[in-house]
Motif scaffolding. Structure first.
Motif, PDB file in Angstrom:
ATOM      1  N   PRO A  78       0.834  -1.215   0.000  1.00 21.19           N
ATOM      2  CA  PRO A  78       0.000   0.000   0.000  1.00 21.19           C
ATOM      3  C   PRO A  78       0.864   1.258   0.000  1.00 21.19           C
ATOM      4  O   PRO A  78       1.693   1.425   0.881  1.00 21.19           O
ATOM      5  N   MET A  79       0.670   2.095  -0.996  1.00 20.81           N
ATOM      6  CA  MET A  79       1.526   3.263  -1.165  1.00 20.81           C
ATOM      7  C   MET A  79       0.822   4.572  -0.846  1.00 20.81           C
ATOM      8  O   MET A  79       1.349   5.649  -1.097  1.00 20.81           O
ATOM      9  N   ALA A 119      -7.056   0.214   0.592  1.00 23.55           N
ATOM     10  CA  ALA A 119      -5.771   0.887   0.364  1.00 23.55           C
ATOM     11  C   ALA A 119      -5.275   0.715  -1.069  1.00 23.55           C
ATOM     12  O   ALA A 119      -4.454   1.496  -1.542  1.00 23.55           O
ATOM     13  N   HIS A 120      -5.749  -0.315  -1.737  1.00 22.41           N
ATOM     14  CA  HIS A 120      -5.299  -0.582  -3.104  1.00 22.41           C
ATOM     15  C   HIS A 120      -6.287  -0.078  -4.156  1.00 22.41           C
ATOM     16  O   HIS A 120      -6.188  -0.432  -5.319  1.00 22.41           O
ATOM     17  N   PHE A 132       4.119   2.220 -11.552  1.00 32.00           N
ATOM     18  CA  PHE A 132       2.797   1.963 -10.954  1.00 32.00           C
ATOM     19  C   PHE A 132       2.014   3.239 -10.614  1.00 32.00           C
ATOM     20  O   PHE A 132       0.827   3.175 -10.369  1.00 32.00           O
ATOM     21  N   TRP A 133       2.680   4.397 -10.592  1.00 28.40           N
ATOM     22  CA  TRP A 133       1.891   5.599 -10.278  1.00 28.40           C
ATOM     23  C   TRP A 133       0.876   5.905 -11.375  1.00 28.40           C
ATOM     24  O   TRP A 133      -0.087   6.639 -11.163  1.00 28.40           O
ATOM     25  N   TRP A 185       1.683  13.204 -10.323  1.00 27.28           N
ATOM     26  CA  TRP A 185       3.124  13.032 -10.105  1.00 27.28           C
ATOM     27  C   TRP A 185       3.945  13.613 -11.253  1.00 27.28           C
ATOM     28  O   TRP A 185       5.080  14.049 -11.058  1.00 27.28           O
TER      29      TRP A 185
HETATM   30  N1  MTE Z   1      -5.871   7.782  -6.770  1.00 27.53           N
HETATM   31  C1  MTE Z   1      -4.576   7.490  -6.576  1.00 27.53           C
HETATM   32  N2  MTE Z   1      -4.026   6.516  -7.296  1.00 27.53           N
HETATM   33  C2  MTE Z   1      -2.721   6.188  -7.113  1.00 27.53           C
HETATM   34  C3  MTE Z   1      -1.917   6.882  -6.190  1.00 27.53           C
HETATM   35  C4  MTE Z   1      -2.532   7.938  -5.444  1.00 27.53           C
HETATM   36  O1  MTE Z   1      -1.887   8.597  -4.616  1.00 27.53           O
HETATM   37  N3  MTE Z   1      -3.863   8.201  -5.656  1.00 27.53           N
HETATM   38  N4  MTE Z   1      -0.596   6.546  -6.039  1.00 27.53           N
HETATM   39  C5  MTE Z   1       0.050   5.855  -7.161  1.00 27.53           C
HETATM   40  C6  MTE Z   1       1.343   5.293  -6.817  1.00 27.53           C
HETATM   41  S1  MTE Z   1       2.614   6.376  -6.577  1.00 27.53           S
HETATM   42  C7  MTE Z   1       1.555   3.953  -6.775  1.00 27.53           C
HETATM   43  S2  MTE Z   1       3.113   3.309  -6.563  1.00 27.53           S
HETATM   44  C8  MTE Z   1       0.440   2.997  -6.827  1.00 27.53           C
HETATM   45  C9  MTE Z   1       0.462   2.172  -5.577  1.00 27.53           C
HETATM   46  O2  MTE Z   1      -0.587   1.269  -5.577  1.00 27.53           O
HETATM   47  P1  MTE Z   1      -0.772   0.349  -4.315  1.00 27.53           P
HETATM   48  O3  MTE Z   1      -0.928   1.255  -3.120  1.00 27.53           O
HETATM   49  O4  MTE Z   1      -1.950  -0.488  -4.587  1.00 27.53           O
HETATM   50  O5  MTE Z   1       0.501  -0.469  -4.201  1.00 27.53           O
HETATM   51  O6  MTE Z   1      -0.814   3.628  -6.930  1.00 27.53           O
HETATM   52  C10 MTE Z   1      -0.834   4.769  -7.760  1.00 27.53           C
HETATM   53  N5  MTE Z   1      -2.205   5.201  -7.868  1.00 27.53           N
END
Ligand code: MTE
Ligand code: MO
Length: 245
Positions: free
Chosen positions: A78-79, A192-193, A206-207, A227
């Motif tokens: 979870p990021m 969280a995902h 993955f962002w 980002w």
């Molecule tokens: N809506 C949304 N999607 C997002 C993000 C976010 O902050 N908000 N973070 C991104 C980033 S930086 C990553 S690495 C992945 C992480 O997904 P996870 O938390 O399921 O591992 O989601 C992406 N999708």
């Protein structure tokens, strides 16, 4: 260029660096899955054997299984991000922009579309990779077809709860690997995902895979997202290490 690198991972700046030496230590001391807990956010390191094997393996397209600079985790981690309402009943997705028939989809309608189960690798810019992650959902190309995409479309903007956006070139977004997923490893997405639904763009960092997705907008001209406007690369190819812009 002097630049303060914003971090996608609050753990990266502080806890991550020490965790690398700790990781080496843990690896020499333990066999099997290693679960590291930092501030409550646990994650699973893959075994050294698995990582070695991944490094020696190529994908069908000839690229290395593990992109440069990445190490292996056995489950996605979870990021963070601004969480949306996880209830499937309240979820709506708008498909809009350069299409002849914009529409809004609810979860029942999404589940009536052709469901695909896909196993793919995902690569986070904070340097973890998970191999063979299993996702269930619909292909983005199917959503585009349903909306009758116009030839003028060139890019896709994924719009998520709280104003998060991510931009992807249309040619890449229509790849069969790109999907709108509502399950991970056979289970409904955890909050969280991205519950109840997220985008998966496996071959970009993955962002680009927006969680808590609310909209898919097809556009004629590119628009860097959350980002991408904060120092990260506009394209995000893990094999070219397109980390920073
Ligand atoms: N809506 C949304 N999607 C997002 C993000 C976010 O902050 N908000 N973070 C991104 C980033 S930086 C990553 S690495 C992945 C992480 O997904 P996870 O938390 O399921 O591992 O989601 C992406 N999708
Ligand atoms: Mo990330």
């Amino acid at each position: 260029m002097s630049r303060k690198e914003p971090s996608l991972d609050p753990l990266l700046a502080g806890a991550y660096a020490p965790s690398m030496s700790r990781r080496a230590f843990v690896r020499s001391a333990t066999i099997g899955t290693v679960v590291i807990a930092l501030g409550g956010a646990g994650y699973c390191l893959a075994s050294e054997e698995e990582e070695k094997k991944a490094r020696a393996t190529k994908r069908p397209d000839g690229r290395p299984r593990l992109p440069p600079g990445q190490h292996l985790l056995s489950r996605i981690r979870p990021m963070g991000g601004v969480e949306g309402d996880p209830s499937p009943g309240g979820w709506r997705l708008s498909v809009s922009g350069e299409v002849e028939q914009p529409f809004t989809l609810d979860m029942a309608e999404l589940l009536k579309m052709t469901q695909v189960e896909q196993t793919c690798d995902v690569h986070c810019v904070t340097k973890w990779t998970v191999l063979d992650a299993k996702w269930t959902g619909v292909k983005l190309a199917d959503l585009a077809a349903r909306a009758k995409l116009k030839p003028s479309a060139r890019h896709v903007i994924f719009e998520a709860h709280g104003g998060y956006t991510a931009n992807v070139r249309l040619t890449e977004a229509l790849d069969p690997s790109v999907m709108l997923a509502h399950k991970y490893e056979g289970q409904p997405l955890a909050r969280a995902h991205g519950a109840p639904a997220r985008i998966i763009v496996p071959d970009l960092y993955f962002w680009k895979s927006a969680k808590w997705i609310t909209g898919v907008r097809f556009v004629t001209s590119d628009k860097p997202g959350y980002w991408e406007t904060r120092g990260y690369h506009n394209h995000a190819d893990p094999w070219k290490e397109e980390r920073y812009g």
